[in-house]
Design a protein around this motif. Structure first.
Motif, mmCIF file in Angstrom:
data_model
loop_
_atom_site.group_PDB
_atom_site.id
_atom_site.type_symbol
_atom_site.label_atom_id
_atom_site.label_comp_id
_atom_site.label_asym_id
_atom_site.label_seq_id
_atom_site.Cartn_x
_atom_site.Cartn_y
_atom_site.Cartn_z
ATOM 1 N N GLY A 50 -15.376 -9.962 -0.677
ATOM 2 C CA GLY A 50 -15.712 -11.096 0.167
ATOM 3 C C GLY A 50 -16.136 -10.743 1.585
ATOM 4 O O GLY A 50 -16.389 -11.630 2.403
ATOM 5 N N ILE A 51 -16.234 -9.470 1.896
ATOM 6 C CA ILE A 51 -16.598 -9.065 3.253
ATOM 7 C C ILE A 51 -18.089 -9.287 3.476
ATOM 8 O O ILE A 51 -18.915 -8.848 2.684
ATOM 9 C CB ILE A 51 -16.239 -7.585 3.505
ATOM 10 C CG1 ILE A 51 -14.727 -7.393 3.436
ATOM 11 C CG2 ILE A 51 -16.771 -7.126 4.858
ATOM 12 C CD1 ILE A 51 -14.280 -5.956 3.549
ATOM 13 N N THR A 52 -18.415 -9.964 4.571
ATOM 14 C CA THR A 52 -19.817 -10.216 4.915
ATOM 15 C C THR A 52 -20.350 -9.260 5.974
ATOM 16 O O THR A 52 -21.552 -9.046 6.081
ATOM 17 C CB THR A 52 -19.996 -11.664 5.405
ATOM 18 O OG1 THR A 52 -19.078 -11.907 6.481
ATOM 19 C CG2 THR A 52 -19.719 -12.657 4.283
ATOM 20 N N PHE A 53 -19.433 -8.686 6.759
ATOM 21 C CA PHE A 53 -19.812 -7.750 7.821
ATOM 22 C C PHE A 53 -18.631 -6.848 8.105
ATOM 23 O O PHE A 53 -17.484 -7.292 8.090
ATOM 24 C CB PHE A 53 -20.189 -8.509 9.103
ATOM 25 C CG PHE A 53 -20.390 -7.614 10.291
ATOM 26 C CD1 PHE A 53 -21.586 -6.936 10.478
ATOM 27 C CD2 PHE A 53 -19.372 -7.429 11.217
ATOM 28 C CE1 PHE A 53 -21.762 -6.088 11.573
ATOM 29 C CE2 PHE A 53 -19.540 -6.596 12.309
ATOM 30 C CZ PHE A 53 -20.750 -5.924 12.491
ATOM 31 N N MET A 54 -18.911 -5.577 8.377
ATOM 32 C CA MET A 54 -17.855 -4.647 8.768
ATOM 33 C C MET A 54 -18.404 -3.671 9.791
ATOM 34 O O MET A 54 -19.476 -3.104 9.596
ATOM 35 C CB MET A 54 -17.323 -3.871 7.562
ATOM 36 C CG MET A 54 -16.239 -2.863 7.939
ATOM 37 S SD MET A 54 -15.670 -1.860 6.558
ATOM 38 C CE MET A 54 -14.626 -3.028 5.740
ATOM 39 N N ASP A 55 -17.664 -3.482 10.883
ATOM 40 C CA ASP A 55 -18.044 -2.460 11.857
ATOM 41 C C ASP A 55 -17.063 -1.292 11.750
ATOM 42 O O ASP A 55 -16.255 -1.226 10.820
ATOM 43 C CB ASP A 55 -18.142 -3.031 13.273
ATOM 44 C CG ASP A 55 -16.824 -3.513 13.856
ATOM 45 O OD1 ASP A 55 -15.756 -3.224 13.271
ATOM 46 O OD2 ASP A 55 -16.862 -4.165 14.912
ATOM 47 N N SER A 56 -17.125 -0.377 12.683
ATOM 48 C CA SER A 56 -16.304 0.831 12.610
ATOM 49 C C SER A 56 -14.807 0.538 12.650
ATOM 50 O O SER A 56 -14.011 1.322 12.137
ATOM 51 C CB SER A 56 -16.671 1.793 13.735
ATOM 52 O OG SER A 56 -16.454 1.190 14.996
ATOM 53 N N SER A 57 -14.420 -0.589 13.210
ATOM 54 C CA SER A 57 -12.999 -0.918 13.224
ATOM 55 C C SER A 57 -12.482 -1.193 11.815
ATOM 56 O O SER A 57 -11.309 -0.959 11.526
ATOM 57 C CB SER A 57 -12.713 -2.092 14.154
ATOM 58 O OG SER A 57 -13.419 -3.234 13.748
ATOM 59 N N GLY A 58 -13.345 -1.659 10.924
ATOM 60 C CA GLY A 58 -12.964 -1.839 9.527
ATOM 61 C C GLY A 58 -12.703 -0.513 8.851
ATOM 62 O O GLY A 58 -11.774 -0.376 8.052
ATOM 63 N N ILE A 59 -13.508 0.481 9.183
ATOM 64 C CA ILE A 59 -13.287 1.830 8.660
ATOM 65 C C ILE A 59 -11.948 2.361 9.191
ATOM 66 O O ILE A 59 -11.159 2.945 8.458
ATOM 67 C CB ILE A 59 -14.445 2.764 9.038
ATOM 68 C CG1 ILE A 59 -15.716 2.305 8.322
ATOM 69 C CG2 ILE A 59 -14.116 4.223 8.695
ATOM 70 C CD1 ILE A 59 -16.978 2.961 8.826
ATOM 71 N N GLY A 60 -11.693 2.122 10.470
ATOM 72 C CA GLY A 60 -10.413 2.513 11.054
ATOM 73 C C GLY A 60 -9.238 1.835 10.376
ATOM 74 O O GLY A 60 -8.182 2.450 10.190
ATOM 75 N N LEU A 61 -9.407 0.588 9.995
ATOM 76 C CA LEU A 61 -8.375 -0.147 9.270
ATOM 77 C C LEU A 61 -8.036 0.568 7.960
ATOM 78 O O LEU A 61 -6.870 0.802 7.653
ATOM 79 C CB LEU A 61 -8.849 -1.568 8.980
ATOM 80 C CG LEU A 61 -7.993 -2.380 8.015
ATOM 81 C CD1 LEU A 61 -6.724 -2.846 8.693
ATOM 82 C CD2 LEU A 61 -8.779 -3.554 7.478
ATOM 83 N N ILE A 62 -9.060 0.940 7.209
ATOM 84 C CA ILE A 62 -8.859 1.618 5.930
ATOM 85 C C ILE A 62 -8.208 2.988 6.144
ATOM 86 O O ILE A 62 -7.240 3.348 5.463
ATOM 87 C CB ILE A 62 -10.193 1.771 5.171
ATOM 88 C CG1 ILE A 62 -10.857 0.423 4.911
ATOM 89 C CG2 ILE A 62 -9.992 2.561 3.878
ATOM 90 C CD1 ILE A 62 -10.150 -0.480 3.947
ATOM 91 N N ILE A 63 -8.716 3.768 7.092
ATOM 92 C CA ILE A 63 -8.167 5.099 7.344
ATOM 93 C C ILE A 63 -6.709 5.013 7.811
ATOM 94 O O ILE A 63 -5.861 5.794 7.374
ATOM 95 C CB ILE A 63 -9.027 5.870 8.363
ATOM 96 C CG1 ILE A 63 -10.390 6.206 7.746
ATOM 97 C CG2 ILE A 63 -8.316 7.145 8.835
ATOM 98 C CD1 ILE A 63 -11.401 6.786 8.713
#
Length: 102
Positions: A50-63
Motif C-alpha cells: 500500500g505504499i505510494t511514496f517512500m524516501d530514504s527515511s523509509g529505508i532507515g525504518l527497515i534497516i
C-alpha cells in the motif's frame, strides 16, 4: 498513512500504506517498536503493497528494524509487489540483509 498489524505463529506483519517519509517515520518507529516489544516475534514482515511514496527515511525504518530483530535473534522480510518500492530496495541493497517474499 494507515498501519495494520497482524500476528500469527510468532510472526508480526505490519502493512504500511500511504507515504513513508521523514514526517511519518518517527511515529511509525515508536509504534512498531512498541508492537515488537509486546509480540516478541521471530520474524517481522513488512507489507509494502500500500505504499505510494517512500524516501530514504523509509529505508532507515527497515534497516533499523532489521538491526533490532537481529539483536533479538529474529529476521525481517518484506512483501514488495510494487515495482517502484522494489527498485528502491534493490538500489539500496536491502535484499542483501532482508528476505523478499513477493
Amino acid at each position: 498513512m494507515a498501519v495494520a498489524y497482524t500476528t500469527h505463529n510468532r510472526m508480526l506483519t505490519v502493512a504500511l500504506s500511504g507515504d513513508i517519509d521523514h514526517h511519518r517515520v518517527k511515529g511509525l518507529v515508536q509504534d512498531l517498536e512498541r508492537e515488537i516489544d509486546e509480540v516478541l516475534p521471530r520474524q517481522l514482515i513488512v507489507d509494502c503493497a500500500g505504499i505510494t511514496f517512500m524516501d530514504s527515511s523509509g529505508i532507515g525504518l527497515i534497516i533499523g528494524r532489521y538491526k533490532l530483530m537481529a539483536r533479538r535473534g529474529g529476521s525481517v522480510a518484506v512483501i514488495c509487489p510494487d515495482g517502484k518500492i522494489d527498485r528502491i530496495f534493490q538500489m539500496a541493497g536491502l535484499y542483501q540483509i532482508i528476505e523478499r517474499l513477493a
